[in-house]
Design a protein around this motif. Sequence first.
Motif, mmCIF file in Angstrom:
data_model
loop_
_atom_site.group_PDB
_atom_site.id
_atom_site.type_symbol
_atom_site.label_atom_id
_atom_site.label_comp_id
_atom_site.label_asym_id
_atom_site.label_seq_id
_atom_site.Cartn_x
_atom_site.Cartn_y
_atom_site.Cartn_z
ATOM 1 N N GLN A 1 79.588 162.527 -31.340
ATOM 2 C CA GLN A 1 79.084 162.179 -32.556
ATOM 3 C C GLN A 1 77.508 161.899 -32.341
ATOM 4 O O GLN A 1 76.850 161.952 -33.356
ATOM 5 C CB GLN A 1 79.645 160.539 -33.391
ATOM 6 C CG GLN A 1 81.353 160.939 -33.494
ATOM 7 C CD GLN A 1 81.359 161.945 -34.608
ATOM 8 O OE1 GLN A 1 80.320 162.044 -35.569
ATOM 9 N NE2 GLN A 1 82.441 162.683 -34.718
ATOM 10 N N SER B 1 87.558 157.807 -33.462
ATOM 11 C CA SER B 1 86.680 159.059 -33.818
ATOM 12 C C SER B 1 86.532 159.055 -35.782
ATOM 13 O O SER B 1 85.449 159.501 -36.077
ATOM 14 C CB SER B 1 87.617 160.502 -33.741
ATOM 15 O OG SER B 1 86.834 161.570 -34.180
ATOM 16 N N ARG C 1 82.773 158.894 -37.014
ATOM 17 C CA ARG C 1 82.435 160.081 -38.039
ATOM 18 C C ARG C 1 81.616 159.372 -39.196
ATOM 19 O O ARG C 1 80.893 159.929 -39.994
ATOM 20 C CB ARG C 1 83.455 160.986 -38.200
ATOM 21 C CG ARG C 1 82.967 162.102 -39.010
ATOM 22 C CD ARG C 1 84.154 162.921 -39.210
ATOM 23 N NE ARG C 1 85.441 162.275 -39.644
ATOM 24 C CZ ARG C 1 85.852 161.658 -41.071
ATOM 25 N NH1 ARG C 1 84.737 162.088 -41.839
ATOM 26 N NH2 ARG C 1 86.741 161.383 -41.248
ATOM 27 N N HIS D 1 73.082 159.866 -40.261
ATOM 28 C CA HIS D 1 72.419 161.021 -40.152
ATOM 29 C C HIS D 1 71.277 161.302 -40.941
ATOM 30 O O HIS D 1 71.395 160.987 -42.274
ATOM 31 C CB HIS D 1 73.484 162.014 -40.394
ATOM 32 C CG HIS D 1 73.007 163.621 -39.661
ATOM 33 N ND1 HIS D 1 71.941 164.090 -39.882
ATOM 34 C CD2 HIS D 1 73.887 164.016 -38.726
ATOM 35 C CE1 HIS D 1 72.045 165.161 -39.045
ATOM 36 N NE2 HIS D 1 72.959 164.981 -38.136
ATOM 37 N N THR E 1 74.965 164.582 -32.965
ATOM 38 C CA THR E 1 74.820 164.976 -34.063
ATOM 39 C C THR E 1 73.445 164.039 -34.891
ATOM 40 O O THR E 1 73.054 164.595 -35.754
ATOM 41 C CB THR E 1 75.843 165.168 -35.189
ATOM 42 O OG1 THR E 1 76.112 163.609 -35.309
ATOM 43 C CG2 THR E 1 76.890 165.831 -34.608
ATOM 44 N N ARG F 1 78.543 157.712 -38.602
ATOM 45 C CA ARG F 1 77.289 159.034 -38.262
ATOM 46 C C ARG F 1 77.066 159.339 -39.571
ATOM 47 O O ARG F 1 75.870 159.897 -39.899
ATOM 48 C CB ARG F 1 78.002 159.893 -37.379
ATOM 49 C CG ARG F 1 77.074 160.933 -36.917
ATOM 50 C CD ARG F 1 77.020 162.082 -37.803
ATOM 51 N NE ARG F 1 78.305 162.721 -37.714
ATOM 52 C CZ ARG F 1 78.459 163.983 -38.358
ATOM 53 N NH1 ARG F 1 77.735 164.418 -39.420
ATOM 54 N NH2 ARG F 1 79.738 164.446 -38.375
#
Length: 277
Positions: free
Chosen positions: A119, A148, A152, A159, A122, A155
Amino acid sequence: MALNADAQSAIVDGVVALAALISHAQASMAQLIDQAREWNELTAHSVVIPGEPRSEFEVQQLAFRSFVSEIACALRIPESTARALINDSEMLIHELGGTFQALADGEISYRHAQLMIDQALTLGPESRSDFEDAVLESAKTLTPSKFSNKARKLRERLHPESISVRRTEAFERRRIEFQPDLDGMAWVSLYQPAETAMAFYNAVRQQAMRLQRKDEPRTLTQLSLDVAVDAMLEGVQASTSLGSVAPLECGCPGEQPESGGVSGRVGRAPFRFGAKE
């Protein structure tokens, strides 16, 4: 009964202690692998390279390939796995120090560390530390699967790129993969957009459920596979000369004809696929 329960608890405590030792050993191995990587970079020019003079980049690349091969041979693993291990070790030591320490202390498993790395990669380097700080405590209490999912989702918020840009980039990585397995079996994996995968899975599942009946020996899972294979082979073979054999109701591969034609058609029905990041 109390004595039996105490004995079992003591054994489980031993298992937990051993798991912590394994995590500590994996952290130590990551540290050593990264030390070896750094030494490889420093001594790259000591590698004898025949032929014309090489650029600095080429020298470093050749030295790294040699290092990857050495790790792969030493650990008896594929070079692709060795390369991933080297890259993960570098990430843990130099960018995810909290995760490395948690692994060394036995607070998380190596699988948790891998998910953190996946993760974090990214994100841009400037966002990784904040991301690690935000999710590391969850890694210490959640299963890898639940961790996870949580990592995610966070993230996605951190991001810097828009979801449309990332979806476009991910779409360019779509692929199909073949992986042999034991006893004459194999896996075929499809990496594709989530909505397409879900539509495919639902259509297969619904058709498989319609084929269920009292005298049907196949499980729903087996029926789903047979439905998927039959539809895909029928679609592909309709436009290519792969040969043909009579459909088999059991969904099992037919015997290979002496002429060398392709066999393996499954039972007729109006599609395992998996996805790997």
